[in-house]
Scaffold this active site. Structure first.
Site, PDB file in Angstrom:
ATOM      1  N   ASP A 164       0.828  -1.206   0.000  1.00  0.00           N
ATOM      2  CA  ASP A 164       0.000   0.000   0.000  1.00  0.00           C
ATOM      3  C   ASP A 164       0.862   1.256   0.000  1.00  0.00           C
ATOM      4  OD1 ASP A 164       0.997  -0.294   2.544  1.00  0.00           O
ATOM      5  OD2 ASP A 164      -0.934  -0.571   3.517  1.00  0.00           O
TER       6      ASP A 164
ATOM      7  N   GLU B  54      -9.597  -0.784   5.360  1.00  0.00           N
ATOM      8  CA  GLU B  54     -10.070  -0.194   6.608  1.00  0.00           C
ATOM      9  C   GLU B  54     -11.364  -0.873   7.079  1.00  0.00           C
ATOM     10  OE1 GLU B  54      -7.837   1.548   7.883  1.00  0.00           O
ATOM     11  OE2 GLU B  54      -7.716   3.596   7.153  1.00  0.00           O
TER      12      GLU B  54
ATOM     13  N   ASN C  58      -6.854  -0.184  14.160  1.00  0.00           N
ATOM     14  CA  ASN C  58      -8.298  -0.344  13.910  1.00  0.00           C
ATOM     15  C   ASN C  58      -8.590  -1.683  13.229  1.00  0.00           C
ATOM     16  OD1 ASN C  58      -7.152   0.077  11.459  1.00  0.00           O
ATOM     17  ND2 ASN C  58      -8.447   1.807  10.858  1.00  0.00           N
TER      18      ASN C  58
ATOM     19  N   HIS D  20      -7.050  -2.759  10.539  1.00  0.00           N
ATOM     20  CA  HIS D  20      -6.866  -2.761   9.079  1.00  0.00           C
ATOM     21  C   HIS D  20      -5.709  -3.675   8.662  1.00  0.00           C
ATOM     22  CE1 HIS D  20      -4.006   1.043   8.923  1.00  0.00           C
ATOM     23  NE2 HIS D  20      -3.342  -0.037   9.258  1.00  0.00           N
TER      24      HIS D  20
HETATM   25  C1  F6R Z   1       1.687  -0.533   5.999  1.00  0.00           C
HETATM   26  C2  F6R Z   1       0.437  -1.274   6.212  1.00  0.00           C
HETATM   27  C3  F6R Z   1      -0.307  -1.095   7.473  1.00  0.00           C
HETATM   28  C4  F6R Z   1       0.529  -1.513   8.685  1.00  0.00           C
HETATM   29  C5  F6R Z   1      -0.247  -1.365   9.987  1.00  0.00           C
HETATM   30  C6  F6R Z   1       0.644  -1.624  11.186  1.00  0.00           C
HETATM   31  O1  F6R Z   1       2.210  -0.814   4.739  1.00  0.00           O
HETATM   32  O2  F6R Z   1       0.013  -2.001   5.362  1.00  0.00           O
HETATM   33  O3  F6R Z   1      -1.488  -1.848   7.419  1.00  0.00           O
HETATM   34  O4  F6R Z   1       0.940  -2.840   8.518  1.00  0.00           O
HETATM   35  O5  F6R Z   1      -0.798  -0.103  10.104  1.00  0.00           O
HETATM   36  O6  F6R Z   1       1.648  -0.664  11.234  1.00  0.00           O
HETATM   37  P1  F6R Z   1       2.854  -0.764  12.267  1.00  0.00           P
HETATM   38  O7  F6R Z   1       3.652  -1.943  11.843  1.00  0.00           O
HETATM   39  O8  F6R Z   1       3.621   0.523  12.102  1.00  0.00           O
HETATM   40  O9  F6R Z   1       2.258  -0.936  13.606  1.00  0.00           O
END
Ligand code: F6R
Length: 245
Positions: free
Chosen positions: A67, A143, A136, A138
């Site tokens: 993403d 989302e 959340n 995701h």
């Molecule tokens: C980033 C992504 C997000 C993260 C998630 C956790 O490319 O796909 O879904 O994996 O927000 O982020 P961290 O690892 O920073 O807690």
């Protein structure tokens, strides 16, 4: 679903790195998809070390990013692009022609998504997908309320993602939209590796693994995947029922 609880972040990262390296060894022309963020950082650094030590040939594999923050240029240190380049692609010496990342500055969002979809389809699907989980629930930028049948798409980011996302950026930048590989493609990955660590992820992991399976909490949908590995550290596992892991 296979759940592995590692002692700590370092141990979790070493196991995650081993999964990635094994995929590259077992299928040299694999398609691998990587999340950015704090969680996979050490795992990617360990992959880079291993690739250099063992001289693993990466010229036949292909790498895609999960993403991106729409509108954030690749040279911004908070972008997924920058993160993957610095922590994985440059240290491993992966040829840039073997990498495809979403262009956050695209003038044609639809075309950008279609290009990623085509690439995944042409490769016969994603062999190994490494994902984290957001506060959340995701996965990527799928989302709460995500369409489970969606391929790559652009999405208005959830308030939690906008707030938590500030941690990646040195300066205040508008992060309102994301571009992401869709839930359908996540669930179709041949192997899905979800990693999470730390106390703050414990309630998220509890809900993902023991709560209702619902698109309102996208991480719970991974339980519908027939080859998912959940790799977490002890802190992230601390709110699970003893019978779950
Ligand atoms: C980033 C992504 C997000 C993260 C998630 C956790 O490319 O796909 O879904 O994996 O927000 O982020 P961290 O690892 O920073 O807690």
């Amino acid at each position: 679903m296979k759940i592995t609880v590692a002692e700590d972040y370092t141990a979790m990262s070493a196991i995650a790195a081993a999964h990635i390296v094994n995929c590259l060894r077992n299928k040299p022309d694999a398609l691998l998809c990587f999340a950015s963020g704090e969680t996979p950082k050490l795992a990617y650094q360990l992959v880079a070390e291993k690739v250099q030590q063992d001289d693993i040939d990466l010229n036949h594999a292909f790498f895609i990013g999960l993403d991106e923050w729409l509108g954030i240029p690749p040279e911004n240190t908070g972008s997924c692009h920058y993160f993957l380049q610095e922590n994985l692609f440059k240290p491993t010496g992966i040829d840039p022609t073997c990498v495809h990342l979403f262009d956050a500055l695209t003038a044609n969002e639809q075309k950008e998504c279609a290009q990623m979809d085509k690439l995944i389809d042409r490769s016969g699907g994603i062999d190994l997908m490494v994902v984290g989980v957001g506060m959340n629930g995701h996965i990527g930028f799928n989302e709460p309320g995500a369409d489970v049948d969606a391929a790559a798409h652009v999405i208005e980011l959830d308030d939690t993602t906008k707030t938590v996302g500030k941690k990646y950026f040195d300066t205040e930048v508008p992060i309102n939209k994301g571009i992401t590989i869709g839930m359908k493609q996540v669930l179709q990955a041949k192997t899905l590796l979800l990693i999470a660590n730390g106390k703050k992820k414990a309630p998220i992991i509890q809900k993902a693994l023991e709560g209702e399976i619902s698109n309102q909490f996208p991480a719970s949908l991974i339980r519908q995947h027939n080859n998912v590995i959940v790799l977490i550290d002890k802190e992230a596992a601390s709110e699970l029922q003893p019978t779950t892991p």
